[in-house]
Design a protein around this motif. Structure first.
Motif: not given
Length: 239
Positions: A40-67
Motif C-alpha cells: 500500500p505504500r504507493m496508494l498512501y503516497k497518492m492519497m496523502i496530498p489529496l487528504i492532508k489538511d482537507q476540511e472534508k476529510f478531517k472527521d474520518i475515523e481510522y481503525y487498525l485491524f491487527d497488532e
C-alpha cells in the motif's frame, strides 16, 4: 467477489484510492481500516496530498485491524509502520485513530458496531495466504477479534521468525471482516503470483486462510498483471 486486474502497481493503487476517496466523501461518519506492509505504500503516497489538511476529510475515523504489541508497551510494529507511512504525513490526528491492544481487543468489535461499522477496509494478501493476523493452520474462522500467543502461531508456521519481545498477536477475525461494508484486497508482484493463484482458485481452507474472504458479499480484489500471471486462462473467475 469482483476481480480487477490492472497493468501495474500504479494503476491498481489508483483504483483502490478511488474506492477509498468515494467512501470518505459520504455524508455521514465514515470509518475505514487500512493495512501496513509494502504493497500500500504507493496508494498512501497518492492519497496523502489529496487528504492532508482537507476540511472534508478531517472527521474520518481510522481503525487498525491487527497488532503485535511489544512487552511493556500497548502497541507494536503495525501502529509504528502506519504512523510512519500514512498517519503522520497525512496529518491524521491521534484522536481519530483507533488502535487495537491487549487492553481493548475484547471490546473492539462492539466499539466498532457502536460507531456504525467499518465502511471500507483495505488489506493485503500474505505470502502464505494469511490476512490481517490470521495465519495458516491457526486461524479462527468462527471468531471475531481474538488474541493468540505468538508461540502457538510459530508452532504451526516454523518459517516465521522468533519475536521474543512480541509474545501476543491480536487480530480481527473472519467474522469481524464479514461485517465490513466493503472489503478491498490489493495484491501486486510476481512473488505473490503463486499464493494469489491458490487464493483465487482453491476452496476455502486453513492452508490459505484468506480464501474465507471469498464469502464476503462485497469483496473487491485488485491486483497487477504480475500477481495474476499464473491464473488459469480459461477458468471462470466470477466468484
Amino acid at each position: 467477489m469482483k476481480l480487477v486486474i490492472e497493468k501495474d502497481l500504479k494503476a491498481m493503487s489508483e483504483n483502490a484510492m478511488y474506492i477509498l476517496l468515494g467512501a470518505m466523501l459520504q455524508d455521514k461518519r465514515v470509518n475505514i481500516s487500512l493495512t501496513s506492509g509494502r504493497t500500500p505504500r504507493m496508494l498512501y503516497k497518492m492519497m496523502i496530498p489529496l487528504i492532508k489538511d482537507q476540511e472534508k476529510f478531517k472527521d474520518i475515523e481510522y481503525y487498525l485491524f491487527d497488532e503485535n504489541p511489544y512487552i511493556g508497551e500497548k502497541y507494536g510494529t503495525n501502529w509504528a509502520e502506519m504512523k510512519e507511512m500514512f498517519f503522520e504525513p497525512a496529518h491524521i490526528s491521534k484522536e481519530h485513530i483507533h488502535r487495537i491492544s491487549l487492553d481493548n481487543w475484547q471490546d473492539y468489535d462492539w466499539q466498532i458496531r457502536q460507531a456504525g461499522g467499518i465502511d471500507v477496509m483495505v488489506l493485503g494478501l500474505g505470502h502464505d495466504g494469511h490476512f490481517c493476523g490470521n495465519c495458516p493452520r491457526c486461524t479462527q474462522f468462527d471468531s471475531y477479534t481474538y488474541c493468540m500467543e505468538y508461540k502457538d502461531k510459530l508452532a504451526v508456521n516454523p518459517t516465521y521468525g522468533e519475536r521474543p519481545r512480541q509474545p501476543y498477536t491480536i487480530t480481527m477475525g473472519a467474522k469481524s471482516l464479514m461485517r465490513v461494508k466493503h472489503l478491498v484486497m490489493i495484491v501486486d508482484g510476481q512473488e505473490k503470483a503463486e499464493i494469489f493463484k491458490r487464493f483465487i482458485e482453491e476452496p476455502i481452507s486453513q492452508e490459505v486462510p484468506a480464501t474465507i474472504l471469498k464469502l464476503h458479499p462485497n469483496f473487491t480484489v485488485i491486483c497487477d498483471e504480475a500477481a495474476a500471471s499464473l491464473l488459469s486462462k480459461n477458468k471462470d473467475l466470477r466468484l
